[in-house]
Design a protein around this motif. Structure first.
Motif, PDB file in Angstrom:
ATOM      1  N   SER A 172     -38.209  43.645  81.584  1.00 41.40           N
ATOM      2  CA  SER A 172     -38.613  42.252  81.370  1.00 41.40           C
ATOM      3  C   SER A 172     -39.906  41.883  82.085  1.00 41.40           C
ATOM      4  CB  SER A 172     -37.476  41.307  81.811  1.00 41.40           C
ATOM      5  OG  SER A 172     -36.314  41.593  81.074  1.00 41.40           O
ATOM      6  N   GLY A 173     -40.859  42.812  82.069  1.00 35.08           N
ATOM      7  CA  GLY A 173     -42.193  42.488  82.559  1.00 35.08           C
ATOM      8  C   GLY A 173     -42.446  42.759  84.033  1.00 35.08           C
ATOM      9  N   LYS A 174     -41.434  43.290  84.742  1.00 38.41           N
ATOM     10  CA  LYS A 174     -41.666  43.566  86.175  1.00 38.41           C
ATOM     11  C   LYS A 174     -42.597  44.761  86.350  1.00 38.41           C
ATOM     12  CE  LYS A 174     -37.162  43.069  87.406  1.00 38.41           C
ATOM     13  NZ  LYS A 174     -36.691  42.082  86.391  1.00 38.41           N
ATOM     14  N   THR A 175     -42.367  45.829  85.574  1.00 35.33           N
ATOM     15  CA  THR A 175     -43.295  46.971  85.593  1.00 35.33           C
ATOM     16  C   THR A 175     -43.698  47.316  84.169  1.00 35.33           C
ATOM     17  OG1 THR A 175     -41.490  48.581  85.542  1.00 35.33           O
ATOM     18  CG2 THR A 175     -42.312  47.957  87.718  1.00 35.33           C
TER      19      THR A 175
END
Ligand SMILES: [Mo]
Ligand SMILES: [Mo]
Lengths: 387, 387
Positions: free
Chosen positions: A310-313
């Motif tokens: 979800s966009g963390k990495t």
């Protein structure tokens, strides 16, 4: 013959061509169908029989041998007019080939509909394809008409009219900026071939406009008339359709004159394989992903990023097709092979183009009642089986 | 004179020009300073003395009367070279004026730093301005050199070298695509005037390149050399700076060769008035907002949206400056006047450009270690006092 005429009277679509059964049909009359994306991603050049079809009306049936077909070219200005049949057009101007992707303004609408319903065909991600188009440069034709490169006329438009007509007999018509038509690097052509063969009826036989980097709605099929004009087309399709609005707009309070007609399209990207909801067997603990990315205006795709958290990495995908930074009309397919340990994952993809524009994170903030330009991150959920 | 020389030896910045005290200084040596945004939004044309300044080195001091200054123009090709002083340049080519906004790649970096620190000047939103530039068309100069409009050379570059030098005596140098330089609608000029007056030393006297729609790093000041070349500039500033990466990249694992040099910039928007953290007195229960929006590549701003409820509903702002869809190099200021009942609110602004590209929702997914292209929605918090 009389029997044929009767069939046509009862059903204006009776004379439509046959289509390949692999296409996913969205509406039969008019015919609208898209390519399954797992098939789409297999080829840089989309085979013609698998190419998505988007029609507003019954398919015109042009008989070149009858001598009835001609292309009329006129100008609002004092310029002379031109009238050419297909052979004359091919003889008068040098041929030019362009590899360009065609995308419907409504591609990916079904994803936007999850936010809130919109009005339009329920396209998944297959209302897009890539082909080699061959024809003559519109610039050459317009120079012949007497149109000049000039700051005076740069905000003029070029209107295209097709042989397809609505029930009131009004033809499909739209326009593009004259500056795009005249740009030597704009590659706008009047195409008579697609992927090395004569254009099929479904793709505009005998002639269609190819406007690389611009939305499909402007690529008029069954082209019969071109008009160079001070103003953009006043047609329904130019003025009251193919526009996007603020997400708080809706049909009851919208003023179509406040938004520009879609021409160049924003950057987009799609996961084609696996599909949303699929169960995938991992290989060496890795999930293999494939898809396409594209941007309008000839802006090449410079990076495709994948996130499984979800966009963390973010992981950088491998680009499979050659990319130029400008005059890049074709899409870029990509792949990634990422380690996963979870039993389920949500995959996010987003692309970055040569102007470093990127996609919005979701569909919510770009929602519009017509469901066009659904270019938020593509997000799919997959179940995973360890190997 | 001997005393001057000694001052310069001890401090290479001693001969820098005086600046207006209203500028917010980010570094003194080299001098880097921006315009407070509440002042910036007051004028469509930013007054020269308030215009942001971004230097890498001490400011060159050119004495035209000495006869030492010349502009050298060469090509990798077999073409002849040109050498012109400023008078010769002005005499040989027609003058051309362009209204264009200039923006640092690092504008708004301080907002990105809230996600995670980046390396660069701590710019707020004032490393941008709009001016009228007058000079000669680079296209005219290159045509004179013998460069032709051609598909053969379209991916060549044009390198610009300034008189500003690093401590090893290497000059500042970068390049742009030849296709941009030669585009009749690209409006690239060699400018000797800014806002109707001779260029100031801080803005590149006697000559700077103006590359409308392109990041400030390419607008070389104190221009002394132009080279038409098969490849882009190999300089530090072209190759190892002014690039953006995947947000999971960092200094220890980055490969600068994988990303293209920033040229055209993505769409952005800013609330200039009120400022983040300000307490505002409402008028008739309404909050008045003003700001600017801009996009690269000449793409006009077609809409500016404001949300006061974290993206649930959006209001369309009024555009204050005229906008063309293409060849729109200048920014567009906007305003909105929205009813509020809360005592505090967070204001979000985002713009949409002529290609319907829009901004990412936050800085997180576009974070990059160099802190460039910080174009997420601008979000500010204000306290409100009822009237
Ligand atoms: Mo379309
Ligand atoms: Mo910059």
């Amino acid at each position: 013959e009389e029997a044929d005429a009767m069939i046509n009277m009862s059903d204006p679509y009776a004379n439509d061509p046959q289509r390949h059964p692999v296409l996913t049909i969205r509406t039969k009359k008019p015919f609208n169908a898209e390519t399954p994306t797992s098939l789409l991603v297999e080829n840089f050049i989309t085979p013609t029989e698998f190419f998505y079809v988007r029609h507003h009306f019954p398919v015109p049936d042009v008989d070149l041998s009858s001598g009835d077909y001609s292309l009329e070219i006129i100008s609002d200005d004092e310029k002379k007019g031109l009238s050419l049949n297909l052979d004359q057009l091919k003889t008068a101007y040098a041929s030019h080939s362009v590899t360009a992707s065609l995308q419907c303004s409504g591609n990916r609408r079904s994803e936007m509909n999850r936010t809130k319903p919109t009005k339009g065909l329920e396209w998944a991600q297959g209302a897009m394809g890539n082909a080699v188009w061959k024809g003559v440069r519109l610039r050459d034709v317009l120079l012949d008409l007497g149109i000049k490169d000039s700051d005076e006329n740069e905000h003029w438009h070029v209107e295209f009219e097709g042989l397809d007509i609505d029930p009131t007999s009004a033809p499909y018509a739209v326009s593009i900026p004259l500056s795009k038509a005249m740009d030597p690097r704009g590659d706008v052509i009047l195409a008579y071939e697609m992927n090395g063969e004569t254009l099929t009826r479904d793709h505009g036989f005998p002639l269609r406009v190819v406007v690389p980097g611009t939305t499909g709605a402007r690529w008029v099929k069954w082209l019969t008339r071109i008009e160079v004009a001070r103003n953009e087309s006043q047609s329904h399709w130019q003025q009251n359709d193919y526009k996007s609005f603020n997400p708080s707009s809706d049909w009851d309070k919208v003023d179509f004159s406040t938004a520009p007609a879609i021409q160049e399209m924003p950057v987009t990207s799609v996961v084609c394989d696996p599909q949303d909801g699929e169960t995938v067997e991992l290989k060496d603990g890795k999930l293999k992903l494939k898809g396409y990315a594209w941007s309008g205006g000839g802006r090449g795709v410079v990076r495709v990023d994948i996130s499984l958290d979800s966009g963390k990495t973010w992981h950088v995908a491998e680009l499979l097709d050659p990319v130029k930074l400008s005059r890049q009309w074709a899409w870029t397919r990509w792949q990634a092979n990422l380690p996963v340990t979870a039993k389920e994952t949500e995959v996010w993809v987003r692309a970055v183009d040569a102007s470093y524009n990127t996609q919005p994170e979701g569909m919510e903030h770009i929602w519009n009642m017509r469901g066009v330009l659904a270019v938020g991150y593509h997000k799919i959920k997959v179940s995973l089986k360890a190997d």
